[in-house]
Design a protein around this motif. Structure first.
Motif, PDB file in Angstrom:
ATOM      1  N   MET A   1      10.177   5.140 -15.407  1.00  0.00           N
ATOM      2  CA  MET A   1       9.081   4.808 -14.516  1.00  0.00           C
ATOM      3  C   MET A   1       8.562   3.423 -14.889  1.00  0.00           C
ATOM      4  N   ARG A   2       8.346   2.596 -13.895  1.00  0.00           N
ATOM      5  CA  ARG A   2       7.772   1.254 -14.074  1.00  0.00           C
ATOM      6  C   ARG A   2       6.321   1.305 -13.626  1.00  0.00           C
ATOM      7  N   ARG A   3       5.456   0.534 -14.300  1.00  0.00           N
ATOM      8  CA  ARG A   3       4.025   0.573 -13.965  1.00  0.00           C
ATOM      9  C   ARG A   3       3.442  -0.842 -13.999  1.00  0.00           C
ATOM     10  N   ALA A   4       2.537  -1.094 -13.057  1.00  0.00           N
ATOM     11  CA  ALA A   4       1.767  -2.341 -13.041  1.00  0.00           C
ATOM     12  C   ALA A   4       0.321  -1.997 -12.772  1.00  0.00           C
ATOM     13  N   GLU A   5      -0.579  -2.734 -13.416  1.00  0.00           N
ATOM     14  CA  GLU A   5      -2.005  -2.587 -13.127  1.00  0.00           C
ATOM     15  C   GLU A   5      -2.512  -3.940 -12.671  1.00  0.00           C
ATOM     16  N   ILE A   6      -3.140  -3.962 -11.513  1.00  0.00           N
ATOM     17  CA  ILE A   6      -3.703  -5.186 -10.944  1.00  0.00           C
ATOM     18  C   ILE A   6      -5.211  -5.051 -10.982  1.00  0.00           C
ATOM     19  N   ARG A   7      -5.882  -6.000 -11.636  1.00  0.00           N
ATOM     20  CA  ARG A   7      -7.336  -5.997 -11.774  1.00  0.00           C
ATOM     21  C   ARG A   7      -7.860  -7.310 -11.209  1.00  0.00           C
ATOM     22  N   THR A   8      -8.769  -7.197 -10.245  1.00  0.00           N
ATOM     23  CA  THR A   8      -9.386  -8.387  -9.660  1.00  0.00           C
ATOM     24  C   THR A   8     -10.896  -8.204  -9.654  1.00  0.00           C
ATOM     25  N   THR A   9     -11.620  -9.279  -9.927  1.00  0.00           N
ATOM     26  CA  THR A   9     -13.080  -9.209  -9.904  1.00  0.00           C
ATOM     27  C   THR A   9     -13.583  -9.806  -8.594  1.00  0.00           C
ATOM     28  N   HIS A  10     -14.743  -9.273  -8.146  1.00  0.00           N
ATOM     29  CA  HIS A  10     -15.236  -9.640  -6.821  1.00  0.00           C
ATOM     30  C   HIS A  10     -16.709 -10.014  -6.789  1.00  0.00           C
ATOM     31  N   GLY A  11     -17.313 -10.228  -7.945  1.00  0.00           N
ATOM     32  CA  GLY A  11     -18.662 -10.766  -7.988  1.00  0.00           C
ATOM     33  C   GLY A  11     -19.796  -9.766  -7.956  1.00  0.00           C
ATOM     34  N   SER A  12     -19.557  -8.592  -7.404  1.00  0.00           N
ATOM     35  CA  SER A  12     -20.597  -7.557  -7.385  1.00  0.00           C
ATOM     36  C   SER A  12     -19.927  -6.199  -7.185  1.00  0.00           C
ATOM     37  N   PRO A  13     -20.563  -5.141  -7.680  1.00  0.00           N
ATOM     38  CA  PRO A  13     -20.010  -3.810  -7.455  1.00  0.00           C
ATOM     39  C   PRO A  13     -19.909  -3.457  -5.962  1.00  0.00           C
ATOM     40  N   ALA A  14     -20.872  -3.893  -5.173  1.00  0.00           N
ATOM     41  CA  ALA A  14     -20.851  -3.589  -3.737  1.00  0.00           C
ATOM     42  C   ALA A  14     -19.651  -4.245  -3.060  1.00  0.00           C
ATOM     43  N   ARG A  15     -19.381  -5.482  -3.404  1.00  0.00           N
ATOM     44  CA  ARG A  15     -18.227  -6.170  -2.816  1.00  0.00           C
ATOM     45  C   ARG A  15     -16.930  -5.523  -3.281  1.00  0.00           C
ATOM     46  N   ALA A  16     -16.858  -5.150  -4.555  1.00  0.00           N
ATOM     47  CA  ALA A  16     -15.661  -4.475  -5.071  1.00  0.00           C
ATOM     48  C   ALA A  16     -15.434  -3.161  -4.325  1.00  0.00           C
ATOM     49  N   GLU A  17     -16.494  -2.421  -4.044  1.00  0.00           N
ATOM     50  CA  GLU A  17     -16.371  -1.166  -3.291  1.00  0.00           C
ATOM     51  C   GLU A  17     -15.827  -1.420  -1.887  1.00  0.00           C
ATOM     52  N   ARG A  18     -16.304  -2.484  -1.231  1.00  0.00           N
ATOM     53  CA  ARG A  18     -15.805  -2.811   0.112  1.00  0.00           C
ATOM     54  C   ARG A  18     -14.316  -3.148   0.080  1.00  0.00           C
TER      55      ARG A  18
ATOM     56  N   THR B   1      -6.351   3.393  -6.655  1.00  0.00           N
ATOM     57  CA  THR B   1      -7.294   2.275  -6.662  1.00  0.00           C
ATOM     58  C   THR B   1      -8.661   2.811  -7.050  1.00  0.00           C
ATOM     59  N   ARG B   2      -9.303   2.110  -7.978  1.00  0.00           N
ATOM     60  CA  ARG B   2     -10.635   2.499  -8.421  1.00  0.00           C
ATOM     61  C   ARG B   2     -11.478   1.243  -8.614  1.00  0.00           C
ATOM     62  N   VAL B   3     -12.795   1.447  -8.711  1.00  0.00           N
ATOM     63  CA  VAL B   3     -13.726   0.347  -8.948  1.00  0.00           C
ATOM     64  C   VAL B   3     -14.328   0.524 -10.327  1.00  0.00           C
ATOM     65  N   GLU B   4     -14.350  -0.555 -11.103  1.00  0.00           N
ATOM     66  CA  GLU B   4     -15.003  -0.604 -12.411  1.00  0.00           C
ATOM     67  C   GLU B   4     -15.943  -1.808 -12.398  1.00  0.00           C
ATOM     68  N   ASP B   5     -17.232  -1.543 -12.294  1.00  0.00           N
ATOM     69  CA  ASP B   5     -18.240  -2.601 -12.165  1.00  0.00           C
ATOM     70  C   ASP B   5     -17.909  -3.471 -10.957  1.00  0.00           C
ATOM     71  N   ASP B   6     -17.625  -4.769 -11.170  1.00  0.00           N
ATOM     72  CA  ASP B   6     -17.312  -5.644 -10.036  1.00  0.00           C
ATOM     73  C   ASP B   6     -15.807  -5.841  -9.852  1.00  0.00           C
ATOM     74  N   ALA B   7     -14.999  -4.986 -10.483  1.00  0.00           N
ATOM     75  CA  ALA B   7     -13.541  -5.124 -10.425  1.00  0.00           C
ATOM     76  C   ALA B   7     -12.903  -4.005  -9.614  1.00  0.00           C
ATOM     77  N   VAL B   8     -11.855  -4.365  -8.898  1.00  0.00           N
ATOM     78  CA  VAL B   8     -10.982  -3.397  -8.248  1.00  0.00           C
ATOM     79  C   VAL B   8      -9.740  -3.305  -9.128  1.00  0.00           C
ATOM     80  N   VAL B   9      -9.382  -2.082  -9.509  1.00  0.00           N
ATOM     81  CA  VAL B   9      -8.238  -1.852 -10.385  1.00  0.00           C
ATOM     82  C   VAL B   9      -7.268  -0.928  -9.665  1.00  0.00           C
ATOM     83  N   THR B  10      -6.066  -1.417  -9.450  1.00  0.00           N
ATOM     84  CA  THR B  10      -5.042  -0.613  -8.797  1.00  0.00           C
ATOM     85  C   THR B  10      -3.854  -0.469  -9.736  1.00  0.00           C
ATOM     86  N   THR B  11      -3.402   0.772  -9.889  1.00  0.00           N
ATOM     87  CA  THR B  11      -2.230   1.065 -10.696  1.00  0.00           C
ATOM     88  C   THR B  11      -1.104   1.492  -9.764  1.00  0.00           C
ATOM     89  N   VAL B  12       0.061   0.905  -9.986  1.00  0.00           N
ATOM     90  CA  VAL B  12       1.241   1.197  -9.183  1.00  0.00           C
ATOM     91  C   VAL B  12       2.327   1.698 -10.121  1.00  0.00           C
TER      92      VAL B  12
END
Length: 79
Positions: free
Chosen positions: A1-18, A33-44
């Protein structure tokens, strides 16, 4: 199994949720896909490196669009 985690920050928790909400409908069964503070974290997870690369490439395109749309003002026709 291959795995990648992509984490991007978006300036605010509300924007990350959107952004996360816009991305989730396009997730495959191998993606979370999950939200951690102002970050969107997606695991593939995929069986092959080529499959992982294709899925991540598609995700990045969707992420770019979701992030651009989250920058726009929210407008409503309701008063």
């Amino acid at each position: 199994m291959r795995r990648a985690e992509i984490r991007t920050t978006h300036g605010s928790p509300a924007r990350a949720e959107r952004v996360a909400a816009a991305l989730r409908p396009d997730n495959t069964d191998e993606m979370t896909t999950r939200v951690e503070d102002d970050a969107v974290v997606t695991t593939v997870e995929r069986d092959s490196t080529g499959g992982l690369q294709s899925t991540v490439d598609d995700y990045v395109v969707n992420l770019r669009v979701a992030a651009q749309l989250s920058d726009q003002s929210i407008q409503s026709n309701h008063e």
